[in-house]
Design a protein around this motif. Structure first.
Motif, PDB file in Angstrom:
ATOM      1  N   TYR A 109       0.823  -1.208   0.000  1.00 26.51           N
ATOM      2  CA  TYR A 109       0.000   0.000   0.000  1.00 26.51           C
ATOM      3  C   TYR A 109       0.858   1.260   0.000  1.00 26.51           C
ATOM      4  N   LEU A 110       1.988   1.229   0.692  1.00 25.21           N
ATOM      5  CA  LEU A 110       2.925   2.356   0.653  1.00 25.21           C
ATOM      6  C   LEU A 110       3.410   2.588  -0.767  1.00 25.21           C
ATOM      7  N   SER A 111       3.621   1.511  -1.514  1.00 23.86           N
ATOM      8  CA  SER A 111       4.027   1.634  -2.915  1.00 23.86           C
ATOM      9  C   SER A 111       2.990   2.389  -3.729  1.00 23.86           C
ATOM     10  N   GLY A 149      -3.538  11.810  -1.336  1.00 27.45           N
ATOM     11  CA  GLY A 149      -2.979  12.755  -0.378  1.00 27.45           C
ATOM     12  C   GLY A 149      -3.863  13.003   0.822  1.00 27.45           C
ATOM     13  N   PHE A 150      -4.478  11.975   1.354  1.00 28.49           N
ATOM     14  CA  PHE A 150      -5.402  12.115   2.478  1.00 28.49           C
ATOM     15  C   PHE A 150      -4.782  11.547   3.756  1.00 28.49           C
ATOM     16  N   GLY A 151      -5.214  12.090   4.895  1.00 28.56           N
ATOM     17  CA  GLY A 151      -4.656  11.653   6.174  1.00 28.56           C
ATOM     18  C   GLY A 151      -4.900  10.195   6.473  1.00 28.56           C
ATOM     19  N   TRP A 152      -6.028   9.662   6.015  1.00 29.20           N
ATOM     20  CA  TRP A 152      -6.315   8.260   6.335  1.00 29.20           C
ATOM     21  C   TRP A 152      -5.447   7.288   5.541  1.00 29.20           C
ATOM     22  N   GLU A 153      -4.830   7.752   4.462  1.00 28.58           N
ATOM     23  CA  GLU A 153      -3.850   6.895   3.773  1.00 28.58           C
ATOM     24  C   GLU A 153      -2.633   6.689   4.666  1.00 28.58           C
ATOM     25  N   GLU A 155       0.571   3.430   8.602  1.00 22.27           N
ATOM     26  CA  GLU A 155       1.205   3.310   9.918  1.00 22.27           C
ATOM     27  C   GLU A 155       0.540   2.235  10.770  1.00 22.27           C
ATOM     28  N   ALA A 156      -0.781   2.127  10.695  1.00 26.19           N
ATOM     29  CA  ALA A 156      -1.488   1.100  11.460  1.00 26.19           C
ATOM     30  C   ALA A 156      -1.073  -0.289  11.015  1.00 26.19           C
ATOM     31  N   GLY A 157      -0.935  -0.495   9.703  1.00 22.83           N
ATOM     32  CA  GLY A 157      -0.535  -1.806   9.200  1.00 22.83           C
ATOM     33  C   GLY A 157       0.840  -2.213   9.692  1.00 22.83           C
ATOM     34  N   TRP A 166     -12.308   5.563   5.361  1.00 26.32           N
ATOM     35  CA  TRP A 166     -12.136   4.629   6.484  1.00 26.32           C
ATOM     36  C   TRP A 166     -11.530   5.295   7.716  1.00 26.32           C
ATOM     37  N   LEU A 167     -11.456   6.630   7.749  1.00 27.34           N
ATOM     38  CA  LEU A 167     -10.833   7.317   8.873  1.00 27.34           C
ATOM     39  C   LEU A 167     -11.484   6.937  10.193  1.00 27.34           C
ATOM     40  N   ASN A 168     -12.796   7.055  10.286  1.00 24.22           N
ATOM     41  CA  ASN A 168     -13.491   6.801  11.549  1.00 24.22           C
ATOM     42  C   ASN A 168     -13.531   5.318  11.888  1.00 24.22           C
ATOM     43  N   VAL A 169     -13.758   4.471  10.891  1.00 29.63           N
ATOM     44  CA  VAL A 169     -13.788   3.029  11.139  1.00 29.63           C
ATOM     45  C   VAL A 169     -12.435   2.542  11.635  1.00 29.63           C
TER      46      VAL A 169
END
Length: 480
Positions: free
Chosen positions: A115-117, A127-131, A136-138, A259-262
């Motif tokens: 996903y980082l790729s 360019g969104f914060g949830w990306e 980082e969560a992964g 998916w930010l909130n989820v």
């Protein structure tokens, strides 16, 4: 063999938390990779609006590691996306967790890198914060181990630290930003002007203003006070986590924020203990059957990773208490230890860019028909739909476009694709008024939208009321 260090390393009372974290984060990865498989090619593919091959030709230094550094193809992108779906689905089913701890570790690290790729060549559409949050969560939950070992306490603390940066960062950016957060009037506007309303947004907007003020007070408590309590073990941390989960659920119910909130809800389970869950839900088991102690090699690996993430988090910690706080900022090429935040400012009025086309030869006397987008407001009689946690990237960029964000690089190519009746681009839309045929001209107009009042809704059936503001893009044609 039981090592002395295992007494503080092994968190036997957090097996349910690990289950939710691993399977929940993996489920979000499934959604993210499916979104990529469906949308990446028309947006960023070989013939997309911002083609990755062109980025690779002109960019000497990409912002981070990516499989596409030297070569990109749409086929390769699909292989990456569907591989991500397969790995993430196996983690949702719990299959890698049945093996030794390095198996789910490698699976999550594969998701992180794949996903980082994608993110590192995704340009403005990624360019969104949830990306950043998902990346980082992964990486972080990769070191939660498997069913053969107890959950490692240092990694659970890292997840709590991630939630703290996410929530406290969002709270501080609000207090330092728009005055409407300080005078408690932000929710007078936000439900109506948020990027992509959902079916409940109009109801929420029409609530009495005292309730909106209470919403803002609750937000400040949840983001500025409660995050500190997440670090307290036992019932205090568990109850604090429930507060975060409850506030995020309201955001899920009242808006479409991908998916930010989820994902925040999933991560907020980190401090919830098995004993707390058993007390609240007696059917929840106290013993989930994981191993009795962690091997030394695993504790060493987790220890090194923990120290590494904490070191990488130092700039984000400084950012939290900086007068010039950055929102959704990465401080390293690995996208770890990021700074987060959202809605430091609230728009008071809602503007929408409406795209139209015609088959008539003369654009001045033409009959113009509207293209309908899947998520963003258009037809005033259409109730907004629920799409989150799925992410409609084009619709989100259209919201920023209406706010004045530069969009020439992708919006003009988008209009050209409509003139070509490009099939992959048209699939991103809800309705093509020309049924796949080429229009003669296309244009874009700017409108001011607001939710209809209850009386207006009863009288006209319209969910929105809109008025024209002016021309956004002059009529374009492929012919000269």
């Amino acid at each position: 063999m039981e090592w002395p260090i295992s007494h503080w390393f092994d968190a036997h009372d957090y097996e349910f938390a690990r289950l939710v974290l691993q399977r929940g984060v993996a489920a979000v990865y499934v959604v993210a990779f499916l979104s990529t498989a469906a949308q990446f090619r028309p947006l960023l593919g070989e013939r997309g609006l911002l083609p990755v091959p062109e980025l690779l030709e002109r960019a000497r230094h990409l912002r981070g590691p990516t499989l596409f550094r030297w070569r990109y193809s749409d086929r390769m992108l699909l292989v990456v996306a569907w591989t991500g779906v397969a790995i993430a689905a196996s983690l949702v089913l719990g299959l890698p967790q049945l093996g030794p701890p390095w198996v789910p570790m490698l699976a999550f690290l594969a998701l992180w890198f794949l996903y980082l790729s994608i993110v590192n060549v995704g340009q403005t559409f990624y360019g969104f914060g949830w990306e950043m949050l998902l990346v980082e969560a992964g990486f972080t939950v990769a070191f939660l181990g498997s069913d053969q070992v107890p959950p490692p306490l240092p990694v659970l603390v890292l997840v709590v630290w991630l939630v703290f940066r996410l929530e406290f960062g969002a709270g501080m950016i609000k207090m330092r930003g728009d005055r409407v957060w300080r005078d408690l009037t932000a929710l007078y506007y936000h439900h109506e002007t948020q990027p992509m309303p959902n079916p409940v947004s109009r109801f929420a907007h029409l609530l009495p203003k005292p309730i909106h003020r209470l919403e803002v007070v609750g937000n400040h408590i949840a983001q500025l006070v409660v995050p500190f309590l997440l670090f307290v073990p036992g019932w205090v941390g568990s109850i604090a986590a429930l507060v975060v989960i409850a506030t995020q659920l309201w955001l899920v119910i009242s808006g479409n924020f991908a998916w930010l909130n989820v994902l925040t809800i999933v991560l907020a389970f980190a401090p919830i203990t098995d004993s707390f869950m058993h007390a609240v839900i007696p059917a929840a088991p106290l013993d989930w059957g994981s191993g009795t102690t962690s091997p030394l090699w695993w504790m060493i690996v987790v220890g090194i990773v923990t120290v590494g993430i904490l070191v990488l988090s130092w700039p984000a910690l400084r950012n939290l208490f900086s007068r010039r706080q950055l929102m959704n900022a990465a401080f390293n090429r690995l996208n770890l230890g990021n700074a987060y935040g959202a809605f430091g400012s609230v728009t008071r009025e809602r503007y929408e860019v409406v795209v139209e086309g015609t088959r008539d030869e003369n654009p001045r006397s033409a009959e113009w028909l509207e293209y309908e987008f899947k998520g963003k407001p258009g037809d005033v009689r259409r109730t907004p739909r629920q799409f989150a946690p799925y992410h409609l990237r084009l619709d989100w960029l259209m919201w920023f476009l209406a706010l004045g964000s530069p969009g020439e690089q992708w919006f003009i190519p988008f209009l050209a694709k409509l003139l070509e009746a490009d099939r992959t681009t048209l699939r991103l839309l809800r309705r093509d008024p020309f049924d796949g045929e080429r229009p003669r001209w296309v244009r874009a107009r700017l409108y001011l939208y607001r939710f209809s009042t209850r009386e207006e809704k009863r009288r006209t059936g319209a969910v929105w009321v809109r008025e024209p503001v002016g021309e956004y893009a002059r009529p374009m044609s492929l012919r000269r």
